[in-house]
Structure formats: structure tokens, C-alpha cells
Motif scaffolding. Structure first.
Motif, PDB file in Angstrom:
ATOM      1  N   UNK A  43     -13.065  52.867  43.047  1.00  0.00           N
ATOM      2  CA  UNK A  43     -13.624  53.422  43.769  1.00  0.00           C
ATOM      3  C   UNK A  43     -14.924  53.143  44.377  1.00  0.00           C
ATOM      4  N   UNK A  44     -15.011  53.918  45.774  1.00  0.00           N
ATOM      5  CA  UNK A  44     -15.869  53.381  46.666  1.00  0.00           C
ATOM      6  C   UNK A  44     -16.940  54.595  46.629  1.00  0.00           C
ATOM      7  N   UNK A  45     -18.336  53.684  46.164  1.00  0.00           N
ATOM      8  CA  UNK A  45     -19.629  54.356  46.047  1.00  0.00           C
ATOM      9  C   UNK A  45     -20.202  54.435  47.242  1.00  0.00           C
ATOM     10  N   UNK A  46     -20.439  55.579  48.231  1.00  0.00           N
ATOM     11  CA  UNK A  46     -21.363  55.597  49.654  1.00  0.00           C
ATOM     12  C   UNK A  46     -22.100  56.592  49.252  1.00  0.00           C
ATOM     13  N   UNK A  47     -23.709  55.515  49.249  1.00  0.00           N
ATOM     14  CA  UNK A  47     -24.632  56.589  49.725  1.00  0.00           C
ATOM     15  C   UNK A  47     -25.681  55.516  50.028  1.00  0.00           C
ATOM     16  N   UNK A  48     -26.701  56.583  50.997  1.00  0.00           N
ATOM     17  CA  UNK A  48     -27.467  55.217  51.782  1.00  0.00           C
ATOM     18  C   UNK A  48     -28.587  54.291  50.711  1.00  0.00           C
ATOM     19  N   UNK A  49     -29.150  53.670  51.282  1.00  0.00           N
ATOM     20  CA  UNK A  49     -30.522  53.271  49.955  1.00  0.00           C
ATOM     21  C   UNK A  49     -30.908  54.278  49.119  1.00  0.00           C
ATOM     22  N   UNK A  50     -30.786  54.229  47.952  1.00  0.00           N
ATOM     23  CA  UNK A  50     -32.560  54.565  47.091  1.00  0.00           C
ATOM     24  C   UNK A  50     -31.361  55.443  45.926  1.00  0.00           C
ATOM     25  N   UNK A  51     -29.948  55.758  46.986  1.00  0.00           N
ATOM     26  CA  UNK A  51     -29.564  56.891  45.946  1.00  0.00           C
ATOM     27  C   UNK A  51     -28.689  57.080  44.689  1.00  0.00           C
ATOM     28  N   UNK A  52     -29.008  55.576  44.467  1.00  0.00           N
ATOM     29  CA  UNK A  52     -28.695  55.094  42.645  1.00  0.00           C
ATOM     30  C   UNK A  52     -27.549  55.154  42.478  1.00  0.00           C
ATOM     31  N   UNK A  53     -27.255  54.756  43.201  1.00  0.00           N
ATOM     32  CA  UNK A  53     -25.691  53.636  43.019  1.00  0.00           C
ATOM     33  C   UNK A  53     -25.545  53.005  42.250  1.00  0.00           C
TER      34      UNK A  53
ATOM     35  N   UNK B 255     -33.130  65.587  45.991  1.00  0.00           N
ATOM     36  CA  UNK B 255     -32.143  65.232  45.143  1.00  0.00           C
ATOM     37  C   UNK B 255     -32.300  63.507  44.961  1.00  0.00           C
ATOM     38  N   UNK B 256     -32.562  62.751  46.106  1.00  0.00           N
ATOM     39  CA  UNK B 256     -33.255  61.860  46.122  1.00  0.00           C
ATOM     40  C   UNK B 256     -32.998  60.563  45.150  1.00  0.00           C
ATOM     41  N   UNK B 257     -32.478  59.601  44.599  1.00  0.00           N
ATOM     42  CA  UNK B 257     -32.638  59.172  43.085  1.00  0.00           C
ATOM     43  C   UNK B 257     -34.117  58.268  43.311  1.00  0.00           C
TER      44      UNK B 257
ATOM     45  N   UNK C 242     -38.249  75.539  36.070  1.00  0.00           N
ATOM     46  CA  UNK C 242     -36.915  75.228  36.301  1.00  0.00           C
ATOM     47  C   UNK C 242     -37.427  75.310  38.099  1.00  0.00           C
ATOM     48  N   UNK C 243     -38.703  76.336  38.574  1.00  0.00           N
ATOM     49  CA  UNK C 243     -39.299  76.325  39.788  1.00  0.00           C
ATOM     50  C   UNK C 243     -39.965  75.210  40.875  1.00  0.00           C
ATOM     51  N   UNK C 244     -40.378  74.299  39.509  1.00  0.00           N
ATOM     52  CA  UNK C 244     -41.104  72.926  40.156  1.00  0.00           C
ATOM     53  C   UNK C 244     -39.885  72.174  39.805  1.00  0.00           C
ATOM     54  N   UNK C 245     -38.739  72.207  39.623  1.00  0.00           N
ATOM     55  CA  UNK C 245     -37.936  70.706  39.433  1.00  0.00           C
ATOM     56  C   UNK C 245     -36.894  71.440  41.291  1.00  0.00           C
ATOM     57  N   UNK C 246     -36.574  72.589  41.478  1.00  0.00           N
ATOM     58  CA  UNK C 246     -36.285  72.958  42.172  1.00  0.00           C
ATOM     59  C   UNK C 246     -37.003  72.701  43.678  1.00  0.00           C
ATOM     60  N   UNK C 247     -38.257  72.707  43.553  1.00  0.00           N
ATOM     61  CA  UNK C 247     -39.825  72.280  44.697  1.00  0.00           C
ATOM     62  C   UNK C 247     -39.248  71.123  44.899  1.00  0.00           C
ATOM     63  N   UNK C 248     -38.799  70.586  43.483  1.00  0.00           N
ATOM     64  CA  UNK C 248     -39.059  68.407  43.884  1.00  0.00           C
ATOM     65  C   UNK C 248     -38.018  67.822  44.381  1.00  0.00           C
ATOM     66  N   UNK C 249     -36.970  68.909  44.086  1.00  0.00           N
ATOM     67  CA  UNK C 249     -35.075  68.856  44.916  1.00  0.00           C
ATOM     68  C   UNK C 249     -35.277  68.803  46.157  1.00  0.00           C
ATOM     69  N   UNK C 250     -36.120  70.411  46.703  1.00  0.00           N
ATOM     70  CA  UNK C 250     -36.032  70.416  48.111  1.00  0.00           C
ATOM     71  C   UNK C 250     -37.236  69.236  48.881  1.00  0.00           C
ATOM     72  N   UNK C 251     -38.030  68.572  48.061  1.00  0.00           N
ATOM     73  CA  UNK C 251     -39.164  67.636  48.925  1.00  0.00           C
ATOM     74  C   UNK C 251     -38.157  66.469  48.983  1.00  0.00           C
ATOM     75  N   UNK C 252     -37.212  66.089  47.684  1.00  0.00           N
ATOM     76  CA  UNK C 252     -36.810  64.584  47.741  1.00  0.00           C
ATOM     77  C   UNK C 252     -35.691  64.715  47.941  1.00  0.00           C
TER      78      UNK C 252
END
Length: 849
Positions: free
Chosen positions: A38-48, A220-222, A208-218
Motif C-alpha cells: 500500500x502506497x500512502x501518498x499525501x502531503x505533510x499533515x494529512x494524517x498518513x 479536511x486536512x488532518x 453539522x453546518x459548523x463541521x462543514x465550515x471547518x472542512x471548507x477552511x481546512x
């Protein structure tokens, strides 16, 4: 897991105290695990790392974790780490333990790893191997060989490669073939539901709306989700800098008191630490309490190995180092020196050298280099500490100004640029070294042997010039030394084209070899007589004096001390094989070749396999074997390189030949030109001649007959001075037609060039004899011979003069149908569509004047 075999590089980060279940992601891991890689490929901070740890905990597999850094970017270090990790899971396996301890592992790590894996057995246990940080492993040899290694791992083991790279070309083939799978940032990002659960774990309840706002800003970056959840809310306006550094400074860094900030800055110079190392760096005795406090607060610090080691999270570590660079109150050199001292006390000299270099601590660097100065053993096997050729691991990481203070480092710099094929910088450092030899003799006698060896490979001076430096004191120091300079160059494998080209001996082989024996004695000890006879053998071989060559070779083999296995015996045996082949004793030559291969494997000298394979493939290519050419490019050690390395020149010549046999003429020509340039830079007449011979064969095969003749004439004129014959004759049928053209030219009374008819006849006859045995390199390059009828040539000749079809009919009396029929047939044979192209192609192929 047998932890006493391991150090902190083998200890995974601990799962954060606060993390949320991620069933969808874990299910993806579970499905992909069936493919075994398994190749886990993502930039730093994505929670690999955290995602991998979560899956390991859920899967029930035992883990073998290896944290990689930039200093692991060499086949020797990388595969040593890999095998050490695997051994920890099977510590009672004495066979693989012995293979790992074998000093030759450092010389041929890939081959030894393959052998290691063939004896590896986990029984019924299920393991996961995690290579964390594979984006730092950019060495081409590792990247080409790694898929082959992964295929040989036990079926019960799943391998996870954690990387920040988006594109991993070296793994594309296994992925496309279904032998590996890739998890990307798309699968790693947090969903809105997971974000809600993460906030809840920190005691914050969001809609849920606040969670969506957090996802929009971040995105979803871990790490972004973690920072916001820890703070409990977004910045006013819902903004978060994508780099996170400004946000980390305001919400994580600034709230820490100055004492804790200083502690973190002083300890961030290392990737991982014990409490003892932290105490050394900070000058305090309560480091463990500070580190535990950070761990308890979940402040980007994890505890590993039962609390023995501590590690900052990768992205936070980068942040700390950026802050340290800006901080002028701390003495970074002092921190590096303290770290070097810590590793030195533990005998970890590579690590101590790294930090001594960073600290510009010359005294410490000297101590470390002296500890690692046993570059090889008397038997020719590379020391378990460090091989001289392995100094490229330090190489250009040693600043140039260091050599002004510690002159012995010039030896490492000379060797580094010599191996890489950079003649200009090699000579620059050589000249500096000569000026410092008295200083080295006075202050660092241990290194003087290697200074003499550098002088012996200085192509600008005859090897006899080493005698000018041999005072009684130097001879005494060298004789009493337990080490012997080794080069990897005997493995080329022929002694007259090894660490230097010995063409300057060709005019008087016996006298010049005798004159060089005192130098051989000092540099090679008991191998000196063998060296002299082996050198005579190959020089006689090049001059086509085969009986003399065989006699010298047999004598060399007979006096080779039995304990000298490895490069000397390898070189001797292949010398026997090539001489037997030239004598037409095919069966004996093939038997000797099989004996060489068996010896390499039995003596566990797998580092010699690449050059053995290069010679074996060359033999097959001389019969135009396309399969051999394709197989060559499948070898893990055959990789594209920007600059051709001198120590791999035998392999590079085989690569050029393989391109030719596969009819890749453009690639072949570019490679040949680079090989000739390398030969010219290091003043190696035989390499230059071989490159020119290949160039001439290629030009001839492409129909460039005049260019081919000119190229070969040039090569012959240069080689005539030395009386060299075999460098041309070995190409047999491929070179014979060009030689015949030149021979006819030289025989003409009007010829005024420098070539002598007797010499050309000797070369041509030797090539003719060889042509009876081999089809020749260019057999696959030659296009189907074009033969035009007399009438077709006549019609093309008239077209060349500007005649139209109607005019040709009137001139020849042929019908228009016949004229067009002859022209059309000629077009087809020449693979063209019009009269102009037909005429040009016919002239290019020598079919028309």
C-alpha cells in the motif's frame, strides 16, 4: 519483536491520546492490504502516520516500523535498515543474522538483501512493514530495485510506503499490475461527521453546518482539523492559512511560556531524542518532566519505545526548526556539537559526523574520521565500519572550507569526485591534497596510505611518481598499517583499465611493470606480484600477443594468495576467460565464465555481480542477442544517470551496446559520446578507443559510411601508438567491413596518412578471426540490404539529372509503363514516395554516385 536489535529509527510514533475512529478509511486499508503493498501518498499533515497506526491497531498485525530520513538515501544504509527491521521479527534465524553481519553487505546491499529474503520465514505470524518517509529516498538504484525486493517479501507481510510524493514513478508498474494500491489525500481527508466527532473528543460540540465550515477552511486536512479542534473555534471570518505556520505560531507556540519554548527549540535539532540527549542539549536535568508534560498536553510530541524516546510530529518539527533559524539568542553550532558528542559516546559515528559537520567542529570531526579510517581489510573485504568508496554518504555534505582546516578530508573529496566521474574537481582537490601531504603525515599518519593511493590514480602523472613520495618514514607507516587501499575498480574487471588506464606501459610492458613494482608493493602489500603479472597479461592481450598473455595470466592466478577472494580472484578469473575466448577456446572460456559466476555466489561476493553481468551480457550482445539487451535494462542497477560514474564504466559500455542491439540508435549515440568524453576527461585511451569503435559501427549500420570510416581511422591512429589490436578485433563482424575499406585506402600509393599497412592488416585479420565466432553487435541494427537493379539505378540516375518521365521514355526507348514500374519498385525498396527522396536515400546508402 526483538527490540535489542533496534534503535529509535525503528520505533513508530505513538497514537495520539485523542483520535477518532475512521471506519471508512480503515476499510480501504483492509481491502488494499490484499494486494500486499500500500502506497500512502499525501502531503505533510494529512494524517498518513496516524491513519496507518489506526489500521495496524485494528488489523491485529505486528508491525515493523522504519522511520527514514535523508541520510538513509543510499542502497547500503537503506537496505541495512530494512533487513535489520525484518530480522527483529525473526531474531532466532541465525542464517539471516549472519547474512546481515557479513561485511560484504555494505558492498552489494541489493544482492545481499535478496539472499536475506530467501531465508526469511515468519511462520504463521502476520506482519506489516512500514517505511515512513519514502519521499526522502530518491536514489535511483533503490527506487529501481525496491519493487523487486517487495515482490520477494513473505506473503504474510503487508508493506506500507508512507510518502509525501504525489507521483511515484517507480511504483506505477506494481500498481498498474494490481500488485500494489495507492491511498491518496482524497481518502485521508476528514469528513464532516469525522470532524464533529473529533471536536467532541476535545469537549467541543459543533453543528453539522459548523463541521462543514471547518472542512471548507481546512480542506479536511488532518493537521488543520487538529489545530482548529484543539483551539475550539475558527478564526474570525473563518480563515486559516493553508501553510498553518502563522496559525500554529499564534495558537500553539505563543501560549507556551518562554522556558518551554527554549526547551523545544534546543531539542528540535534531532529527529528523535532520549531524555538523556535532551538533558545534554538543554543543560538541565528535568527534560523527561518537560517532555512528559508536552505529551500529556497532546502538544505535537509523542512517546515511543515504552517512554524511552520522544519525537515531535513531523509538521511541528519543521515549524520548530523554522523558528530556530530565526532565533538569534541560541547558539545552533553548540547544539550540533552537543549532539555529535552524544552520538560519539554511543559509537554512532555516521550520526556524530553529520552533526560535527553542521557544527563546523573540526576537532570532533577528526576524532570521528579516525574512528572510521579502516576503509578495508587485508583480504579485500570492506570493513563493517565504512568503506572508502562509501564516503559519498558524506561527499558534498562536507563544506569546501572544512578542508582548509582538516586537510585529510581532501582525500574523501578526491575520491568522491573521482567515483562520480568529475575529472575537473577531482584534479582540483588532488592538487590541494599534494600541498597538504606533509601536514597529513605530521598530524594524521593514519590517512597517509590513502593520500598515496590518490596520487597513484592521478592520470596526469605516471604511477612511478608515487615513488617520489616514499620516504622511509612513510613506508614504515604504510607497512605497519593494517588496512589496504581498495577501490572497487578491480571489479571493472580488467586490471589494465581499473583505477587508471595503463596504456603508458604498452610500449615496454616488462620494463615499466618492473619499474612500478615498488609502488604496487607499498599500496597493495602481498598482492603486488599478482598485480604485476595480471597487468602484463592484459597489456599483452590488447596487443594480440595471446600466448604471452595466457602465460602471464596463468602465473598471476597461481601466485594469488588463497585468502584473497573477492575482487582480485574475480578479476583474475575473468582475465582467463577473455584470453581463452580470444584464443578460440570457446568451451574453456564458457566453463571459466560459469566458474566465475559460481565463485561470486559461493564466496558471497554479490557486489561483483553487476560487473559480471555486464561482461556476460556483452558476450551475448556480440551475437546480436536482443533478449540479452532487454534483460540488461531490467537489471535494478541499470538506471538513467545525468553524469556517467567512472566506477561503473564497464556497465555503461554494456548499456551503449544494448541500445545498439535494440536499434535505439539515438540513445546509443548519445551514450557513446558521453562515454568518450568521460574517457577523454580521465585520459583513458582504451575507453576512448572503445567508444570510437562503437560509434563507427553505429554510423556504418545507419548507412553513414564515410563518417564511420573517418571515426575508425581516428581511433586506429591513436591506438597504433600502443600496438592495440583486441579493442577493435573483439567487435568481429561488426567492424570488419569498415576495416577492409580502411585497409584498401592505406594500401594505395597515394595514401599520406599515419596508419601503417602492417598494423591495419593485423587488426583486420584478428577481426576476421573473431567474425567466425560472433555475428557482431550491429546485426540487429542493419536495415534489410537494399539492392537496386541496373535498370532501376539507371532510371534514378536520369531522374537525378532532372529528366521527366516522358524524356526518359524518349532517351531510353522504354515504354512509359516500364519506366514508371522501375521507378515505383525503387521507391518501395528505398521506403520513399517521390523521386527527390529516392535519389537522396540511394546516395546515402552508397547505391549511386
Amino acid at each position: 519483536m526483538n527490540s535489542h536489535l533496534l534503535n529509535e529509527k525503528f520505533i513508530p510514533e505513538k497514537l495520539p491520546d485523542i483520535c477518532v475512529p475512521r471506519p471508512a478509511l480503515l476499510n480501504t486499508f483492509h481491502q488494499y492490504a490484499q494486494k500486499r503493498v500500500i502506497l500512502v501518498s499525501a502531503p505533510a499533515g494529512f494524517g498518513k502516520t496516524v491513519s496507518t497506526l489506526l489500521w495496524l491497531a485494528a488489523s491485529g498485525r505486528k508491525s515493523i516500523w522504519i522511520s527514514l530520513d535523508e541520510y538513509d538515501n543510499s542502497p547500503i544504509v537503506f537496505y541495512k535498515l530494512l533487513c535489520t527491521g525484518l530480522l527483529s521479527a525473526s531474531p532466532d534465524n541465525k542464517v539471516i543474522a549472519e547474512l546481515l553481519r557479513n561485511p560484504d553487505f555494505t558492498v552489494s546491499p541489493v544482492e545481499h538483501t535478496i539472499n536475506f529474503l530467501s531465508h526469511l520465514d515468519f511462520g504463521s505470524a502476520s506482519y506489516a512493514l512500514v517505511l515512513d518517509g519514502t519521499h526522502l529516498i530518491t536514489d535511483r538504484e533503490i527506487r529501481k530495485s525496491l519493487p523487486y525486493i517487495l515482490k520477494r517479501l513473505p506473503l504474510s507481510l503487508v508493506t506500507l510506503l508512507l510518502t509525501r510524493e504525489e507521483h511515484t514513478e517507480y511504483m506505477e508498474s506494481p500498481i498498474s499490475e494490481g500488485r500494489a494500491a495507492r491511498i491518496t489525500s482524497g481518502e485521508l481527508i476528514f469528513s464532516e461527521l469525522e470532524i464533529q466527532k473529533y471536536f467532541k473528543a476535545y469537549g467541543h460540540y459543533i453543528t453539522p453546518e459548523e463541521a462543514l465550515a471547518v472542512k471548507d477552511v481546512t480542506g479536511g486536512w488532518a493537521i488543520g482539523v487538529h489545530v482548529v479542534a484543539r483551539n475550539g473555534q475558527l478564526e474570525p471570518g473563518g480563515k486559516l492559512d493553508h501553510s498553518l505556520y502563522p496559525y500554529m505560531r499564534r495558537h500553539i507556540w505563543d501560549p507556551f511560556d518562554r522556558d518551554l519554548q527554549q526547551f523545544m527549540l534546543m531539542t528540535c535539532v534531532v529527529d528523535e531524542m532520549t531524555a538523556a540527549l535532551a538533558n545534554r542539549l538543554t543543560g538541565r536535568e528535568d527534560s523527561e518532566a518537560h517532555l512528559d508534560r508536552l505529551c500529556a498536553a497532546n502538544s505535537f510530541v509523542s512517546r515511543t519505545d515504552g517512554g524511552q524516546h520522544y519525537r515531535y510530529y513531523h509538521i511541528f518539527l519543521q515549524f520548530l526548526r523554522n523558528v530556530l533559524e530565526e532565533d538569534t539568542s541560541l547558539d545552533k553550532d553548540e547544539l550540533y556539537s552537543s549532539t555529535a558528542a552524544y552520538y560519539r559516546e554511543r559509537g554512532e559515528y555516521y550520526s556524530s559526523i553529520r552533526f560535527a559537520v553542521k557544527a563546523k567542529d573540526f576537532e570532533a570531526l577528526t576524532i570521528d574520521m579516525l574512528e572510521m579510517s579502516e576503509y578495508s581489510t587485508q583480504g579485500g573485504a570492506v570493513s563493517a565500519r565504512v568503506a572508502m568508496q562509501d564516503l559519498h554518504l558524506l561527499g558534498d555534505s562536507i563544506p569546501e572550507n572544512f578542508t582548509e582546516n582538516e586537510s585529510y578530508l581532501l582525500i574523501s573529496q578526491c575520491w568522491y569526485y573521482y567515483l562520480l566521474g568529475d575529472a575537473q574537481r577531482f584534479c582540483t582537490y588532488l592538487d590541494q591534497l599534494y600541498a597538504k601531504l606533509p601536514e597529513i603525515m605530521e598530524q594524521h599518519k593514519t590517512f597517509i596510505r590513502y593520500g598515496l593511493f590518490m596520487r597513484s590514480i592521478d592520470f596526469r602523472r605516471p604511477i612511478f611518481s608515487v615513488s617520489d613520495l616514499l620516504t622511509s618514514e612513510i613506508i614504515d607507516v604504510v607497512v605497519r598499517s593494517t588496512s589496504r587501499a581498495t577501490t572497487l575498480m578491480n571489479a571493472l574487471p580488467f586490471i589494465h583499465r581499473c583505477h587508471r588506464d595503463y596504456s603508458d606501459f604498452a610500449s615496454d610492458i616488462e620494463e615499466k611493470t618492473r619499474k612500478a613494482e615498488p609502488v604496487f608493493t607499498v599500496l597493495l602489500g602481498r598482492l603486488n606480484t599478482y598485480m604485476a603479472h595480471a597487468l602484463r597479461a592484459m597489456l599483452y592481450y590488447e596487443r594480440n600477443m595471446l600466448k604471452e598473455a595466457k602465460a602471464c595470466c596463468d602465473l598471476a592466478v597461481s601466485i594469488l594468495p588463497r585468502e584473497f577472494v573477492g575482487e582480485p580472484s574475480f578479476s583474475a578469473a575473468l582475465t582467463q576467460a577473455i584470453i581463452l575466448s580470444a584464443l578460440g577456446q570457446k568451451a574453456e572460456a564458457e566453463e571459466k565464465l560459469a566458474e566465475v559466476q559460481a565463485g561470486v555466489l559461493e564466496q558471497n561476493n554479490s557486489h561483483l555481480l553487476p560487473n559480471f553481468k555486464a561482461y556476460e551480457t556483452r558476450v551475448r550482445l556480440s551475437d546480436g542477442d536482443k533478449h540479452a539487451a532487454s534483460e540488461w535494462f531490467e537489471q535494478y542497477f541499470v538506471t538513467p544517470v545525468k553524469d556517467l560514474e567512472l566506477y561503473k564504466i564497464t556497465q555503461h559500455f554494456t548499456t551503449a551496446r544494448a541500445y545498439m542491439v535494440l536499434a535505439k540508435s539515438d540513445e546509443a549515440m548519445r551514450y557513446i559520446i558521453r562515454l568518450k568524453k568521460l574517457g577523454e576527461d580521465f585520459q583513458r585511451p582504451l575507453d576512448i578507443a572503445e567508444a570510437d569503435v562503437l560509434k563507427a559501427i553505429l554510423e556504418w549500420a545507419l548507412g553513414k559510411r564515410q563518417e564511420a570510416q573517418h571515426t575508425l581511422e581516428f581511433a586506429l591512429s591513436a591506438a597504433q601508438e600502443y600496438g592495440y589490436v583486441r579493442i577493435f578485433a573483439e567487435e568481429g563482424a561488426a567492424v570488419l567491413p569498415i576495416l577492409r575499406k580502411i585497409s584498401l585506402k592505406v594500401e594505395k600509393k597515394s595514401y599520406t596518412g599515419t596508419l601503417k599497412a602492417k598494423y591495419i592488416h593485423e587488426v583486420t585479420f584478428a577481426a576476421y578471426e573473431q567474425s567466425k565466432r560472433k555475428k557482431g553487435l550491429a546485426i540487429q541494427l542493419n536495415p534489410k540490404a537494399v539492392r537496386l537493379s541496373k535498370q532501376q539505378k539507371h532510371i534514378l540516375g536520369l531522374l537525378a539529372k532532372g529528366y521527366k518521365y516522358k524524356e526518359i521514355v524518349e532517351y531510353t526507348g522504354l515504354t512509359i509503363h516500364t519506366v514508371k514500374s522501375h521507378a515505383s519498385a525503387a521507391y518501395g525498396k528505398l521506403d520513399v514516395n517521390n523521386s527527390m527522396d529516392a535519389v537522396l536515400k540511394a546516395r546515402e546508402l552508397g547505391l549511386m554516385e
